[in-house]
Design a protein around this motif. Structure first.
Motif, PDB file in Angstrom:
ATOM      1  N   VAL A 265       0.861  -1.188   0.000  1.00 44.71           N
ATOM      2  CA  VAL A 265       0.000   0.000   0.000  1.00 44.71           C
ATOM      3  C   VAL A 265       0.893   1.232   0.000  1.00 44.71           C
ATOM      4  O   VAL A 265       1.767   1.376   0.871  1.00 44.71           O
ATOM      5  CB  VAL A 265      -0.931  -0.002   1.232  1.00 44.71           C
ATOM      6  N   ASN A 266       0.710   2.129  -0.977  1.00 43.07           N
ATOM      7  CA  ASN A 266       1.567   3.313  -1.067  1.00 43.07           C
ATOM      8  C   ASN A 266       1.108   4.387  -0.099  1.00 43.07           C
ATOM      9  O   ASN A 266       0.157   4.218   0.677  1.00 43.07           O
ATOM     10  CB  ASN A 266       1.630   3.830  -2.503  1.00 43.07           C
ATOM     11  N   HIS A 268      -0.512   6.968  -0.507  1.00 44.82           N
ATOM     12  CA  HIS A 268      -1.860   7.504  -0.732  1.00 44.82           C
ATOM     13  C   HIS A 268      -2.945   6.496  -0.363  1.00 44.82           C
ATOM     14  O   HIS A 268      -4.135   6.765  -0.554  1.00 44.82           O
ATOM     15  CB  HIS A 268      -2.029   7.903  -2.204  1.00 44.82           C
ATOM     16  N   GLY A 269      -2.524   5.339   0.140  1.00 43.83           N
ATOM     17  CA  GLY A 269      -3.492   4.321   0.521  1.00 43.83           C
ATOM     18  C   GLY A 269      -3.938   3.428  -0.621  1.00 43.83           C
ATOM     19  O   GLY A 269      -4.895   2.663  -0.464  1.00 43.83           O
ATOM     20  N   ASP A 270      -3.262   3.538  -1.767  1.00 47.25           N
ATOM     21  CA  ASP A 270      -3.624   2.707  -2.910  1.00 47.25           C
ATOM     22  C   ASP A 270      -2.920   1.356  -2.831  1.00 47.25           C
ATOM     23  O   ASP A 270      -1.756   1.270  -2.444  1.00 47.25           O
ATOM     24  CB  ASP A 270      -3.241   3.401  -4.225  1.00 47.25           C
ATOM     25  N   LEU A 271      -3.616   0.303  -3.228  1.00 48.94           N
ATOM     26  CA  LEU A 271      -3.048  -1.042  -3.245  1.00 48.94           C
ATOM     27  C   LEU A 271      -2.312  -1.260  -4.565  1.00 48.94           C
ATOM     28  O   LEU A 271      -2.902  -1.154  -5.638  1.00 48.94           O
ATOM     29  CB  LEU A 271      -4.157  -2.086  -3.070  1.00 48.94           C
ATOM     30  N   ILE A 272      -1.039  -1.552  -4.482  1.00 49.73           N
ATOM     31  CA  ILE A 272      -0.207  -1.803  -5.654  1.00 49.73           C
ATOM     32  C   ILE A 272       0.158  -3.285  -5.664  1.00 49.73           C
ATOM     33  O   ILE A 272       0.714  -3.799  -4.689  1.00 49.73           O
ATOM     34  CB  ILE A 272       1.078  -0.956  -5.644  1.00 49.73           C
TER      35      ILE A 272
END
Length: 294
Positions: A265-266, A268-272
């Motif tokens: 999770v980066n 910004h809270g995005d799942l990569i």
């Protein structure tokens, strides 16, 4: 010719029937039928996965029919059809990602399956020829399918190889030297797609949870390699000393046994999520050996 054999061991009975018929001096027909009971071996109890009890014996019924034909120019042709039906399979644990580990029960992706039935069937074609005492070659092709019925669906087994092809040749110029090469190819083994999701705990913290797609619904890339061998014979005393050099995977093909999946999770809270090239299998490997026969 007709043979019947049976084996009894610890209340297990394994009847087998073999038959061979010579249709002509150049044509032979063979057939076999057998029923086999495979007990749950001590070394097969998956203690690391929590198993504590042995399961009843698996039962398999196998039938095979083959034809051997000698063709002109001393070429031998063999075609065989087989089918193996497995009943009363015991539950077992597997690694969904088809990873090859020394301690698989300690790795991620470990799941339990309880197949109802199993089925393996296929066709094998073999062509070979010996050219005097110096040259020999062979080619074989196998079309096969191995699968289990799990919860009503037929699922490929972990080492299911739909297409397999091999070619080999040997040259023996004299009694001192022999050279050989073999090339081997098969379509990719089954693997299971992996995904990730972000879950939250009661205290509000986040963690990554792993999830899997349909079992063995994907395929790894095809596998192939070339092996080489050179042998030199020496007369030593009353025997023969063989010195040989083997080169495994001579052109250093990168074959893989599984894919590596990762996620984070980066800021910004995005799942990569992503997938690496995979777990590489054995690269080129030369070895030198000795063998003494007397």
């Amino acid at each position: 010719r007709y043979d019947h054999m049976s084996h009894t061991s610890e209340n297990e009975w394994s009847p087998r029937v073999l038959a061979a018929l010579e249709l002509s001096p150049t044509t032979n027909l063979r057939a076999s039928w057998g029923r086999y009971y495979q007990s749950h071996g001590v070394h097969e109890l998956q203690v690391g996965d929590g198993e504590r009890r042995f399961s009843p014996s698996d039962m398999a019924t196998q039938i095979a029919v083959g034809v051997e034909q000698r063709l002109p120019a001393d070429i031998n042709l063999r075609v065989e059809l087989y089918r193996r039906a497995i009943a009363d399979q015991r539950p077992r644990y597997i690694n969904a990602e088809q990873e090859l580990w020394a301690f698989p029960e300690a790795e991620g992706g470990r799941i339990g399956i309880d197949p109802d039935r199993g089925n393996a069937r296929g066709m094998e074609l073999l062509v070979s020829r010996e050219l005097g005492t110096h040259w020999a070659w062979s080619m074989n092709y196998v079309l096969a399918m191995a699968e289990d019925e799990i919860d009503g669906d037929w699922v490929p087994r972990a080492l299911d190889q739909r297409h397999t092809f091999g070619i080999s040749g040997a040259y023996k110029p004299n009694n001192k030297w022999s050279l050989s090469a073999s090339w081997y190819y098969h379509t990719g083994w089954p693997t299971t797609d992996t995904g990730f999701r972000v879950d939250s705990l009661s205290d509000g913290s986040l963690f990554l949870a792993r999830e899997f797609g349909p079992l063995n619904a994907e395929r790894l890339p095809a596998y192939h390699r070339l092996d080489l061998r050179a042998t030199r014979n020496f007369s030593v005393g009353r025997g023969v000393l063989q010195v040989y050099l083997d080169i495994f995977n001579a052109y250093n093909r990168t074959n893989i046994s599984s894919f590596d999946h990762w996620a984070h999770v980066n800021e910004h809270g995005d799942l990569i999520v992503g997938r690496d090239n995979g777990q590489e299998m054995m690269p080129i490997l030369p070895s030198l050996g000795l063998r003494y026969e007397f």
